[in-house]
Design an enzyme around this catalytic site. Structure first.
Site, mmCIF file in Angstrom:
data_model
loop_
_atom_site.group_PDB
_atom_site.id
_atom_site.type_symbol
_atom_site.label_atom_id
_atom_site.label_comp_id
_atom_site.label_asym_id
_atom_site.label_seq_id
_atom_site.Cartn_x
_atom_site.Cartn_y
_atom_site.Cartn_z
ATOM 1 N N ILE A 71 0.768 -1.239 0.100
ATOM 2 C CA ILE A 71 -0.048 -0.055 0.225
ATOM 3 C C ILE A 71 0.817 1.243 -0.002
ATOM 4 O O ILE A 71 0.623 2.339 -0.689
ATOM 5 C CB ILE A 71 -0.819 0.108 1.184
ATOM 6 C CG1 ILE A 71 -1.797 -1.163 1.204
ATOM 7 C CG2 ILE A 71 -1.659 1.142 1.295
ATOM 8 C CD1 ILE A 71 -2.673 -1.237 2.235
ATOM 9 N N GLU A 89 -9.612 53.070 39.963
ATOM 10 C CA GLU A 89 -10.836 53.277 38.738
ATOM 11 C C GLU A 89 -11.610 54.669 38.933
ATOM 12 O O GLU A 89 -11.758 55.168 37.991
ATOM 13 C CB GLU A 89 -11.610 52.171 38.840
ATOM 14 C CG GLU A 89 -11.100 50.706 38.562
ATOM 15 C CD GLU A 89 -10.231 50.818 37.293
ATOM 16 O OE1 GLU A 89 -10.557 51.389 36.261
ATOM 17 O OE2 GLU A 89 -9.235 49.952 37.201
ATOM 18 N N HIS A 110 -9.480 57.144 37.443
ATOM 19 C CA HIS A 110 -9.823 57.270 36.056
ATOM 20 C C HIS A 110 -10.894 57.822 35.420
ATOM 21 O O HIS A 110 -10.692 58.770 34.744
ATOM 22 C CB HIS A 110 -9.495 55.964 35.497
ATOM 23 C CG HIS A 110 -8.107 55.332 35.393
ATOM 24 N ND1 HIS A 110 -7.065 55.718 34.760
ATOM 25 C CD2 HIS A 110 -7.662 54.126 35.798
ATOM 26 C CE1 HIS A 110 -5.832 55.085 34.892
ATOM 27 N NE2 HIS A 110 -6.441 54.015 35.423
#
Length: 602
Positions: A131, A426, A429
């Site tokens: 094969i 945060e 910010h």
């Protein structure tokens, strides 16, 4: 698609089953564990043997008084067995304890069963070799397959038209000429017009370059051969060039046809940029592509389309007229384009009444078509997870934040001190952003971890912008420093949470000084370079400014950062009560939306 041979698969399975069954039959017993020689002697001395059989090969089978199941043993030295136990066996037989015993003679017949496994194994290996040889094909046939271009025929699935492409009206107008030429070439040729030989689609990833190429083929209803630039490149010199020739031969047979090469930068990089010289496989492939596009031969009815997001590294010979005559930039869509793209991808998705695609389009500045498709898919997954019948506005909002920053990590253990620090950070910010006239408005503030961030202040632009002014960039730096300034003012300490903010602020300040000429001290001079370093061309080049200029650049960047830091400190000190009230709200509710934030700031 090539079908597998079912007969071959059945043969392999049968051989495997026979091999396993033979091996089990040859070497397996019935699951009993063989006794040792010492255990055999002990059983005879305990007078527990009822009957036994001993073969000349040393296989001992015994039936016991104490058990209904026979037991087995492998006697390595049969003479030793006779020497140790013959007298005991005779006495037990005379006493009636041992009912019967038998010594089998040596088996001189040939045992075919013992060689069957080796025969089957040999046959199996022979089949595998046959094969492998057949698949290799051998010689020229194998080489012909190796040098063949593995181009995919058709657009891959359903037919795509310009109706499926949204947010790219000007690009579709440019490509409409190609469609009309392919439909009716005489209309153009009688006026002496020549359709572009090549069309290069340039733009960021995900903007729809491949989709546009498929739409052109669908509108014109002509042959479409698509291949990736990396499919040409192989280890062996000459294979890529052979595949280019084969690709154009296939296209000529199907003319009129479109050849689409995706990621052409994989094969079209500037020559002389590697260490392989003229025998480099990639350069040989590029040379052949240049000849096929505009050489001595003619490609009647064949149009080459290609896509890349790295036009800057392509070879100049590839971009000249006669090869890629027309270059179309496919950029990120504006908010109207994003709205149309969202409508296209929402056709098969049920939307609730509060799902406002226009509002979502305005909030997703910078998103490409692929980003928007992914956003709607994430929203559908979120709705399905909660077993909803339709996608609502909250799903779209959460999907947008998930695409921008990643999923929420509510399970992460966060100490009270870390929560307070994040809330102050945060809030700093957000308050700084609110009091900067040119900054984008705050959309959401959260102290719930997302991705790698412990908290996040998200601002979204109200409209699309194609450029940024010096004041806008400076105020962006001020807002980035808001978290660090708030920590220092209200906690009298600083943390590593501002590391990414500082990195982005420094990069922005350096771009202002080096790339955009926004420094009053250094003037409108560009000190940076966006070009890629090519080994063999730019390797020995040095930077285009002196050590003295480098020092002045560093001083100017530091000056910008210091000014922004001072400006941010003034804003937060003046509005200290707002910072503390916003941080207190975040500690209690964890997330603050835009409307609530505006209420607190008034």
């Amino acid at each position: 698609m090539k079908r597998r041979n079912p007969i071959g698969a059945i043969i392999y399975l049968v051989i495997l089953v026979l091999l396993l069954s033979t091996l089990l039959g040859q070497f397996g017993r019935t699951g009993e564990e063989a006794l040792s020689y010492a255990q055999v002697v002990e059983i005879f001395r305990s007078e527990d043997v009822k009957e036994f059989t001993l073969s000349a090969e040393g296989v001992l089978t015994m039936e016991l008084h104490s058990s209904s199941e026979p037991v087995f043993a492998e006697i390595g030295d049969v003479d030793l067995f006779h020497a140790d136990l013959d007298d005991l066996i005779d006495s037990q037989y005379e006493a009636g304890i041992l009912k019967d015993y038998n010594y089998l003679p040596e088996d001189t017949s040939f045992n075919w069963l013992s060689v069957v496994p080796y025969i089957i194994l040999g046959v199996f290996m022979l089949v595998v070799m046959v094969i492998a040889i057949r698949r290799a094909g051998g010689g020229q046939n194998s080489m012909a397959k190796f040098t063949r271009a593995n181009a995919r025929m058709g657009t891959g699935g359903r037919k795509v038209t310009f109706a499926d492409v949204a947010g790219a009206d000007e690009e579709k107008e440019e490509l409409q000429e190609v469609v009309e030429f392919l439909r009716d070439p005489a209309r153009f040729t009688r006026l002496g017009a020549r359709i572009p030989k090549g069309i290069l689609l340039v733009g960021p990833p995900g903007t729809g370059k491949t989709l546009l190429a498929r739409a052109v083929a669908g509108e014109a209803d002509v042959g479409f051969l698509s291949i990736s630039g990396s499919d040409f490149v192989e280890m062996y010199v000459g294979v890529g060039a052979s595949r280019v020739r084969d690709l154009f031969e296939q296209a000529k047979k199907q003319a009129p046809a479109i050849v689409f090469i995706d990621e052409i930068d994989a094969v079209g990089r500037r020559r002389g940029a590697g260490l392989g010289g003229g025998h480099d496989e990639r350069e040989q492939t590029l040379n052949q592509l240049l000849v096929e596009m505009d050489g001595f031969g003619k490609n009647e009815g064949v149009i080459v389309m290609a896509a890349t997001n790295r036009k800057d590294i392509l070879d100049p010979a590839l971009l000249r007229p006669g090869r890629f005559d027309r270059q179309i930039y496919v950029g990120a869509p504006d908010w109207k384009g994003r709205r149309e793209i969202l409508k296209v991808h929402a056709k098969d998705k049920p939307l609730a009444e509060d799902a406002d695609l226009e509002r979502l389009a305005k909030a997703t500045t910078g998103f490409t078509g692929a980003d928007l498709e992914n956003l709607l898919n994430e929203a559908a997954l979120l709705a399905a997870r909660e077993k909803k019948d339709a996608i609502c506005g909250a799903d779209l909002e959460e999907a947008m934040l998930k695409v921008i920053a990643g999923p929420e990590k509510r399970s992460r253990a966060v100490s009270e001190h870390a929560r307070k620090l994040t809330a102050i950070h945060e809030a700093g910010h957000a308050v700084a952003m609110y009091h900067l006239p040119t900054h984008d408005p705050v959309h959401q503030i959260t102290i719930i971890p997302r991705g790698g961030a412990g908290g996040m202040t998200i601002s979204l632009p109200e409209d699309d912008r194609s450029y940024a002014s010096r004041n806008e960039m400076f105020e962006r730096i001020v807002s980035l420093l808001g978290g660090r300034v708030a920590e220092q003012l209200f906690l009298e300490d600083i943390s590593t949470g501002a590391s990414n903010d500082i990195e982005r602020a420094t990069e922005l300040a350096r771009d202002m000084v080096m790339r955009y000429g926004m420094s009053e001290t250094l003037g409108p001079v560009n000190y940076g370079s966006d070009s890629e370093v090519f080994l063999g061309r730019d390797y020995e080049k040095t930077r285009s400014y002196s050590e003295a200029s480098a020092g002045r650049i560093d001083e100017e960047v530091k000056h910008l950062i210091d000014r922004a830091y001072e400006k941010c400190g003034e804003i937060l000190r003046e509005h200290e009560d707002r910072v503390r009230s916003v941080s207190a709200y975040l500690l209690e509710h964890e997330t603050m939306d835009a409307e609530t934030f505006k209420t607190y700031m008034q």
